[in-house]
Structures are given as C-alpha cells and as structure tokens.
Scaffold this motif. Structure first.
Motif, short mmCIF file in Angstrom:
data_model
loop_
_atom_site.label_atom_id
_atom_site.label_comp_id
_atom_site.label_asym_id
_atom_site.label_seq_id
_atom_site.Cartn_x
_atom_site.Cartn_y
_atom_site.Cartn_z
N ALA A 28 0.81 -1.21 0.00
CA ALA A 28 0.00 0.00 0.00
C ALA A 28 0.84 1.25 0.00
CB ALA A 28 -0.97 0.04 1.18
N ALA A 29 2.13 1.13 -0.22
CA ALA A 29 3.02 2.27 -0.36
C ALA A 29 2.94 3.23 0.80
CB ALA A 29 2.73 3.02 -1.65
N LEU A 30 2.60 2.76 1.96
CA LEU A 30 2.58 3.58 3.15
C LEU A 30 3.48 2.91 4.17
CD1 LEU A 30 -1.21 4.30 3.43
CD2 LEU A 30 0.55 5.87 2.69
N ILE A 458 -13.00 -14.58 -8.52
CA ILE A 458 -11.83 -14.18 -7.73
C ILE A 458 -12.08 -12.81 -7.11
CG2 ILE A 458 -10.69 -13.14 -9.74
CD1 ILE A 458 -8.02 -14.14 -8.53
N GLU A 459 -11.73 -12.68 -5.83
CA GLU A 459 -11.81 -11.38 -5.15
C GLU A 459 -10.43 -10.75 -5.20
OE1 GLU A 459 -13.08 -9.40 -0.85
OE2 GLU A 459 -12.07 -11.36 -0.92
N LEU A 460 -10.39 -9.50 -5.62
CA LEU A 460 -9.14 -8.75 -5.70
C LEU A 460 -9.20 -7.62 -4.68
CD1 LEU A 460 -6.48 -8.53 -7.31
CD2 LEU A 460 -7.69 -7.07 -8.94
N ILE A 461 -8.35 -7.70 -3.64
CA ILE A 461 -8.40 -6.68 -2.60
C ILE A 461 -7.34 -5.61 -2.87
CG2 ILE A 461 -9.31 -8.30 -0.91
CD1 ILE A 461 -6.55 -8.31 0.43
N THR A 462 -7.60 -4.42 -2.35
CA THR A 462 -6.73 -3.27 -2.60
C THR A 462 -6.83 -2.29 -1.45
OG1 THR A 462 -6.35 -1.36 -4.06
CG2 THR A 462 -8.60 -2.14 -3.86
N PRO A 463 -5.78 -1.50 -1.21
CA PRO A 463 -5.94 -0.37 -0.29
C PRO A 463 -6.96 0.59 -0.89
CG PRO A 463 -3.62 -0.76 -0.80
CD PRO A 463 -4.43 -1.58 -1.76
N ALA A 493 -12.10 -2.69 -1.67
CA ALA A 493 -11.18 -1.66 -1.20
C ALA A 493 -11.24 -1.61 0.32
CB ALA A 493 -11.54 -0.30 -1.79
N LEU A 494 -10.08 -1.59 0.95
CA LEU A 494 -9.99 -1.68 2.40
C LEU A 494 -9.15 -0.56 2.99
CD1 LEU A 494 -9.18 -5.49 2.39
CD2 LEU A 494 -11.37 -4.49 3.07
N THR A 495 -9.39 -0.27 4.24
CA THR A 495 -8.52 0.66 4.96
C THR A 495 -7.15 0.01 5.11
OG1 THR A 495 -9.08 -0.23 7.14
CG2 THR A 495 -10.49 1.55 6.27
N ASP A 498 -7.18 -2.85 7.72
CA ASP A 498 -7.90 -4.05 7.31
C ASP A 498 -7.18 -4.76 6.17
OD1 ASP A 498 -9.83 -3.67 9.21
OD2 ASP A 498 -11.26 -2.70 7.87
N PHE A 499 -6.60 -3.99 5.26
CA PHE A 499 -5.90 -4.57 4.12
C PHE A 499 -4.74 -5.45 4.57
CE2 PHE A 499 -2.59 -4.15 0.75
CZ PHE A 499 -3.27 -4.77 -0.29
N VAL A 500 -3.94 -4.93 5.50
CA VAL A 500 -2.75 -5.66 5.95
C VAL A 500 -3.07 -6.64 7.06
CG1 VAL A 500 -0.45 -5.44 6.95
CG2 VAL A 500 -1.23 -3.77 5.27
N ASP A 501 -3.62 -6.13 8.16
CA ASP A 501 -3.77 -6.94 9.36
C ASP A 501 -4.92 -7.95 9.29
OD1 ASP A 501 -1.63 -5.59 10.47
OD2 ASP A 501 -2.90 -4.08 11.43
N SER A 502 -6.02 -7.55 8.65
CA SER A 502 -7.19 -8.42 8.65
C SER A 502 -7.24 -9.38 7.47
CB SER A 502 -8.48 -7.57 8.64
OG SER A 502 -8.53 -6.74 9.79
N ARG A 503 -6.57 -9.02 6.35
CA ARG A 503 -6.68 -9.85 5.16
C ARG A 503 -5.33 -10.44 4.71
NH1 ARG A 503 -11.54 -8.84 2.56
NH2 ARG A 503 -11.07 -10.80 1.48
N LEU A 504 -4.34 -9.59 4.44
CA LEU A 504 -3.07 -10.11 3.92
C LEU A 504 -2.33 -10.99 4.92
CD1 LEU A 504 -1.40 -7.16 1.93
CD2 LEU A 504 -2.31 -9.30 1.02
N ALA A 505 -2.08 -10.45 6.10
CA ALA A 505 -1.27 -11.18 7.09
C ALA A 505 -1.84 -12.55 7.44
CB ALA A 505 -1.10 -10.32 8.35
#
Length: 624
Positions: A28-30, A458-463, A493-495, A498-505
């Motif tokens: 997410a470039a942050l 397929i679900e594609l998630i993003t910041p 699209a996720l905060t 949520d993008f990192v901690d709830s889904r990716l990790a």
C-alpha cells in the motif's frame, strides 16, 4: 507557529534529520502500514506544525532575502527526526540534514559519508567502520561511535514503533573505541551497506531520551544533524535550510551529467555496479576495505549558475495551488504530484521532468495456500498474467512514468538481467489458450475449471483510494482486464489496517495488488521464502518451495560481484518460469524542475527523498 532555529557560526547552528532506512515491504506504499512488514525485506530484517497552507510563505526566515532554491512539496512536515519521520515532507527535510556512515553515490554505488572507510570480515559477518576525524554535529560536537550505538540500540528497542522497528533485529553493534564501531550480523547479507546509510542521532543530546519519547522530544523542534544542510526555520507552510560547511567540505561532490539535466528525462534505466552494493570481496571471502576517499569528477555547469546558497521547501495541501505557484515562477521545482499532474506541469515553458527510477515493485500477489488450489496451478497464474494489459496500465495510471516488471527485480537495478526472463505479452487469445490447454472451458457464465460446476470467481483486494490512489487505480484496471477476459471479479477496497492486518497477514484473500520495496540491493527473501510465512516476514502468498529458498539465499549472500550476478540470473529465470506473483510495473518518481536549476541527475532510489543524493552538484541561475 514558525520555528526560527538558533543561528551561529558554521558547526554551531541547528540541524535536522535525514531518513533513508530500508523499509522493504511497503504494501500500500505507506511505510506506516508496515510496522510488521517494513523491515521484512532487507537485512536479516534490516529495514509539529498545523495544517498545510495553499500558498507558500514568501520569507520563511530573516535571511530569506538571499537567493534560494525553492521547491514546492505536496504535504506538510510533522516530525523532523530520522526515526520518527512519517510524512514525505519529513523525510525530504531529514535527507538533507542528517547523514549516516555511508551514502548513495553515482551509478548505484555506496560511498563513505561520516565514515572514512570500513573493513568487512568473516565472509560478510562483520563490518568495522572508522568515523572521520572531521565529522562533527551541527552544534560543534564530534561524531563518535557512541552516536552509532545509541541510534541502533534505539531502533532495536521494543518500545520503538516506527517504520524501521524490526530492522537491525539480528545485528549486534559495539563501539571498539571513540571512532571505531563494529557490526556483527547473525546472517551475513550483501545488502548491509545499504542499511549503514541509516541516519544517526546525537547521543550527547538524546542519550537521556527513551525510544518511546522520541516522537515528543523537543529535539524535533530544533534538530541537530550532520548532513550538508542545517535547518534554520520551519513550520507547516515552509522550511529554510542553509549549507552546513563542515559537512559540505567533508563530502565529495557526486558526478552529474549536463545532458541529463538539460532536457526532460526519458526515465533512464541506470545500471548500478554490484561492487557498489557489496564491497569488493575476493573469491576466497577475505576482508575487503573501502576507499578512504572517492573520486567523483563534477562537470562544469553553464556560466551564470551558482551553488545553492539555501534551500526553501514550501508545503501545500492542494496540488492545484502548488502547480499555480510553479507556473507563476514562485517555485523552482515541484514534487509529490501524481504522474498525470507532474507530466502536465512539466509542459510549462522552461521546465523538464526528471524521473527517478524507484525500487517499488507493484504486482498481484496470489494466495497459493491449500485453501486456494486453483491459484496454486501454474497455467492459471500464467493466464491471469497474460490477460493483463500492463503497457496500458502504465500509460494510464502512471502517465508513462514507469517500466513494466517481468520479475520483482527492478530493470534499473544492477541485479537485473534482461536475458534471464522472456517478457509475457498481453494477449487474451494466449490466456484463453493457456487455460484451455489446462482443461478449462468457457461459457456465457464465465470460465470453468476442470470438473467444476461453478464459474471461477476471484476477489481482488486493494488499499482504498485515499490511502493509495495508484494501487487502487491499478487494481481496478487489472479487474477490468480480467472481466473482459470473461472472469468473475470482485474488487474490495480496504482501509490500510484491514488490508494488511485483517486480510493479507492471516491469508484471508484470493489476490491483492501490493507495493513492495525490494531495496537498492534487491532482497526477495522475506517476500518469498518459506520461513517468512510464520516469522513476521512478508510472504503473504504462502509460497513453500525449498528450491526457491536456496536461490533466494544465494542471491542475498555476501560475495564477489560475479557470483551474486549469477545467483540473481538464476533467481530471475526461476521466477519468470513459475510466475509466483503477477509482476505489473516499477514506478518512477517524477519531479518537475525549472531550467533555472542545473544538476539533478536521476539514479535508482528507494524513497523520493533519495533524489537529493547529488544535491551538492546542483546549481541555480544567479539572475533568476
């Protein structure tokens, strides 16, 4: 409230920080998103003011009548400290005022800065640096090994929660004497010299401040650094920096190319030397010693150009205001703009676009864990890549300021081997052929896997768009391509949390578009190694391939340049054959520069603040 910092003789003024830590994974470039991931790619895990004004202050300090280079920055500073900087404005100021043992040099090299030289022993397991005898802080105090030890220990403190919180985890630092410091690495990696660029903090001023107290320390109001510029004043609207003569005289000027400064850049692809990334070790692994001085011839600027007597940063909340002031001649450069805005502004007469190749890899990671058996199949991954029109995405989302990625190794890197990978062209026909050869069928309802009665989806998630507009736009472009190909695609699209901690990790996703900073000395181990799925690493796709692990280890290992180049060639070939992630592009950092400024030369950078690597060579038209 403006902070006018103490003024005085050279070596007695106030300074500020520079931040160039190697925060590897920037999903997410942050950088702030990756307290857990940021340091994952690198070493053995090495990685005040109010609202911004829409128009810059005309005179940010009593001495502002003097000519100054004026740059408009989209954003505002909040914490002028190498360890607590969060905004790009923070990092830009920090990059000019603080410095590390080494710094970036021409053509991808690493050259001495506060250190006069170093030796490498134990096949890359120890690095011993000698601090220059003329290295002083901007309050006149000498730079000592105690400053190095304090900085690294603060980074290693569990209470420190900044972007580099997990960096240096497996490194031991010790002061041998007042001017000698030694690092011992649990896992020798060739990228350590990049980590040694870590900006130092003054132990004599901050020794009593805990890691938890850094963010609120009064030091941030009037920081003291060792870099080529000292901070004279700053607030939410502007900052003024003036040369720190002791540092300017200490550093050799970096080479610059008049040709690259005279016309708009075409996003040059620089080829950096492996020696610059890994000190020249012999085949037997004997210790190597860095040069005490580095010869960097500097071409002469055109007549009528002078060294920058000062630098002024003007901070903006809105791109429109920044662009208007640039067009009105009130600024000499503009940074932080979107690629589209930067390209439009560069069309201003007497302007050019300087593109800095970045090490940020943008790609689609696929969840290949047991719960996603179809994505674990190579033909499916291959078809998904063939169905993406990457050139069109680069043209639209990046306005052309980027390069297609074929693997997670940047084309601008010394480690990139164009012969190791065959680029995959966009072709819906080829994608369909790939799937059909694997037994898939297509109907009006979509694509069906062998023996499946349900169309593949397929679900594609993003910041979300606010946190990362480039990745968000890229995700929607990928989804549009896949839908045209006949796939059922849902974009979520996720905060950032949520993008990192709830889904990716935890691996609760199908596919995700991410940003990964692979570093100036590329290290993909934390991104793809088997161990990095459970040890706080960045292997969010769940890849578990022992043969790949061996190639990742060989590429990051300390050793002769030729051996490392061969290891990276083998790694890239393997990644091209297995398509473990879907490579999209490497973006550039576009900066609009007036022809009144001579000298900014593109080189590969990890953070936009890296554009100041050759600032000592910049010149300003004296009559502007």
């Amino acid at each position: 409230m403006r902070r006018d910092l103490p003024r005085g003789e050279v070596g007695r003024g106030a300074g500020t920080g520079t931040m160039t830590t190697r925060d590897r994974l920037i999903v997410a470039a942050l950088a702030s998103l990756f307290v857990g991931f940021a340091a994952a790619i690198g070493l053995p895990t090495l990685v005040p003011g109010g609202g911004a004004a829409s128009s810059p202050a005309v005179s940010p300090s009593p001495s502002a009548a003097a000519v100054a280079y004026r740059e408009g920055i989209l954003g505002r500073p909040t914490s002028i400290d190498p360890l607590t900087a969060t905004s790009q404005a923070d990092r830009d100021i920090v990059a000019l005022v603080f410095s590390g043992l080494v710094r970036l040099g021409p053509d991808g090299s690493v050259v001495p800065d506060l250190a006069s030289g170093w030796t490498v022993g134990g096949a890359g397991s120890t690095y011993t640096f000698t601090i220059r005898s003329d290295a002083i802080w901007q309050d006149g105090a000498p730079v000592t090994a105690a400053d190095v030890v304090y900085t690294i220990h603060t980074l290693q403190d569990p209470a420190y929660t900044g972007p580099a919180a997990s960096s240096w985890r497996e490194v031991t630092v010790a002061a041998i004497d007042a001017t000698t410091v030694r690092f011992t690495l649990k896992t020798p990696v060739a990228s350590f010299l990049q980590a040694a660029r870590q900006p130092l903090l003054p132990e004599h001023l901050l020794g009593g401040v805990s890691a938890a107290g850094l963010a609120t320390a009064t030091f941030n109001d009037a920081p003291v650094g060792t870099g080529p510029y000292r901070l004279v004043s700053w607030d939410a609207t502007a900052a003024r920096l003036e040369p720190f003569a002791a540092a300017v005289g200490r550093l050799p000027a970096a080479s610059a190319s008049p040709a690259s400064s005279a016309a708009p850049s075409a996003s040059p692809e620089r080829s950096a030397s492996p020696v610059g990334a890994s000190p020249s070790a012999t085949a037997s692994g004997t210790p190597s010693t860095s040069p005490a001085t580095v010869a960097s011839p500097t071409p002469m600027p055109p007549p009528g150009y002078i060294a920058l007597p000062a630098i002024e940063f003007h901070f903006y909340a809105a791109a429109g205001s920044l662009m208007a002031d640039y067009r009105a001649g009130r600024l000499d450069a503009a940074s932080g703009l979107t690629p589209t805005d930067a390209l439009a502004l560069a069309a201003t007469p007497g302007s050019r676009l300087v593109d800095y190749p970045r090490t940020t890899y943008t790609g689609v990671v696929l969840n290949v864990r047991p719960g996603h058996p179809l994505l674990a199949e190579l033909p499916v991954r291959q078809a998904l890549l063939e169905a993406i029109d990457r050139p069109a995405i680069i043209a639209s989302v990046l306005a052309g300021t980027g390069r297609q990625a074929d693997t997670p190794i940047p084309p601008s890197s010394w480690a990139y081997d164009p012969t190791a990978v065959t680029p995959v062209a966009y072709s819906a026909t080829a994608a369909a052929k790939t799937l059909k050869a694997a037994g898939w069928t297509k109907t009006t309802k979509g694509w069906f896997a062998p023996r499946s009665k349900t169309a593949f989806s397929i679900e594609l998630i993003t910041p979300d768009q606010v946190s990362n507009p480039i990745v968000f736009a890229t995700t929607n472009a990928v989804a549009a391509d896949w839908r045209r190909f006949g796939l059922k695609v849902t974009v979520t699209a996720l905060t950032p949390h949520d993008f990192v901690d709830s889904r990716l990790a935890p691996g609760k996703y199908d596919a995700a578009v991410v940003d990964v900073d692979v570093g100036l000395d590329p290290d993909l181990y934390p991104f793809l190694a088997s161990t990095q799925t459970t040890t706080g690493g960045a292997n969010v796709s769940g890849v578990q391939i022992p043969a790949l692990d061996a190639k990742l280890i060989a590429a990051r290992a300390y050793g002769p340049a030729a051996k490392r180049a061969a290891a990276f060639r083998s790694l890239q070939t393997y990644l091209g054959q297995t398509v473990l992630s879907l490579p999209l592009f490497f973006r550039d950092e576009p900066v609009v520069v007036s022809d009144r400024v001579w000298g900014p030369t593109p080189r590969e950078i990890a953070d936009p603040s890296g554009r100041f690597w050759d600032v000592l060579t910049w010149r300003l038209a004296s009559g502007r």
